[in-house]
Design an enzyme around this catalytic site. Structure first.
Site, short mmCIF file in Angstrom:
data_model
loop_
_atom_site.label_atom_id
_atom_site.label_comp_id
_atom_site.label_asym_id
_atom_site.label_seq_id
_atom_site.Cartn_x
_atom_site.Cartn_y
_atom_site.Cartn_z
N ILE A 1 0.83 -1.21 0.00
CA ILE A 1 0.00 0.00 0.00
C ILE A 1 0.86 1.25 0.00
CG2 ILE A 1 -1.63 1.34 1.38
CD1 ILE A 1 -2.78 -1.41 2.34
N TYR B 1 -1.98 -10.15 15.41
CA TYR B 1 -2.04 -9.07 14.42
C TYR B 1 -3.28 -8.23 14.66
CZ TYR B 1 -2.73 -6.65 9.99
OH TYR B 1 -2.95 -5.69 9.03
N LYS C 1 -3.76 -4.13 15.54
CA LYS C 1 -4.59 -3.20 14.77
C LYS C 1 -5.72 -2.61 15.62
CE LYS C 1 -2.25 -3.17 10.99
NZ LYS C 1 -1.53 -1.95 10.58
#
Length: 221
Positions: free
Chosen positions: A13, A140, A144
């Site tokens: 990204i 993970y 986040k």
């Protein structure tokens, strides 16, 4: 000319965003640990460095302002997943993931805020749908969730200074984040998320878009 600093911009990204902003005529600086991969991003200021090292992050901010005279946007794109459960993960990899995904964005905010206050700029944190939905033993996801919290904490800290904060939370994206390719099913591209981030950065003064969740059509969770 607007100036953007992207951490973790050598692939995925971040790289897609860097190329898009350069094509739009913006000045862009990009950090990354892999010097060779970073050097392949055209038209940007290459700043090799570790996003979890405060001195390296501060040096990147300083170098960007020195090169372009200002800093309007920062985008915290550096991050990775161990792709396993807490019960199976390697502790050293777990530590690296937590530092990269959580400490890294916080250090970028700290280092960049003085320059962003001068320009009344914007901060973008790249989170994840996993930062809103639990799954068993998914560390993970835990990182986040922390980024989701960091975005709102930061917004409350800086909104009085005229600085905007946007959390971009993608669903499944087909990028090098997945070593063996994304799981079966619909997926966005890095360019799709780059377009969403660029849209957030392009909002007019006084408009602060705070949370954007972006899934591919057909992703149920």
């Amino acid at each position: 000319m607007k100036t953007t600093l992207i951490t973790g911009g050598s692939s995925g990204i971040g790289a897609a965003l860097a190329k898009r902003l350069v094509a739009d005529g913006q000045a862009v600086a990009v950090t990354g640990r892999d010097k060779a991969r970073l050097a392949r991003i055209p038209g940007v200021l290459h700043l090799p460095g570790d996003s979890t090292d405060y001195d390296a992050v501060l040096d990147a901010v300083t170098a960007t302002v020195k090169e372009y005279g200002r800093l309007d946007h920062v985008v915290a794109s550096a991050g990775f997943a161990t792709h396993d459960r807490l019960t199976e993960t390697d502790p050293d990899r777990l530590r690296d993931m937590i530092l990269t995904n959580v400490l890294g964005p916080a250090l970028l905010v700290k280092a960049a805020l003085p320059a962003l206050r001068e320009t009344r700029g914007r901060i973008v944190l790249v989170g994840s749908v996993a930062g809103f939905i639990h799954s068993p033993g998914n560390m993970y996801s835990v990182t986040k969730w922390a980024v989701t919290a960091l975005a709102e904490n930061t917004r409350m800290l800086v909104t009085g200074d005229g600085v905007g904060v946007t959390l971009i939370a993608p669903g499944r994206v087909d990028t090098p984040f997945w070593p063996d390719g994304p799981p079966a099913g619909p997926a966005l591209s890095g360019d799709d998320i780059a377009g969403t981030i660029a849209w957030g950065l392009a909002q007019p003064p006084g408009v602060d878009v705070n949370t954007v969740v972006v899934r591919p059509t057909g992703q149920p969770t």
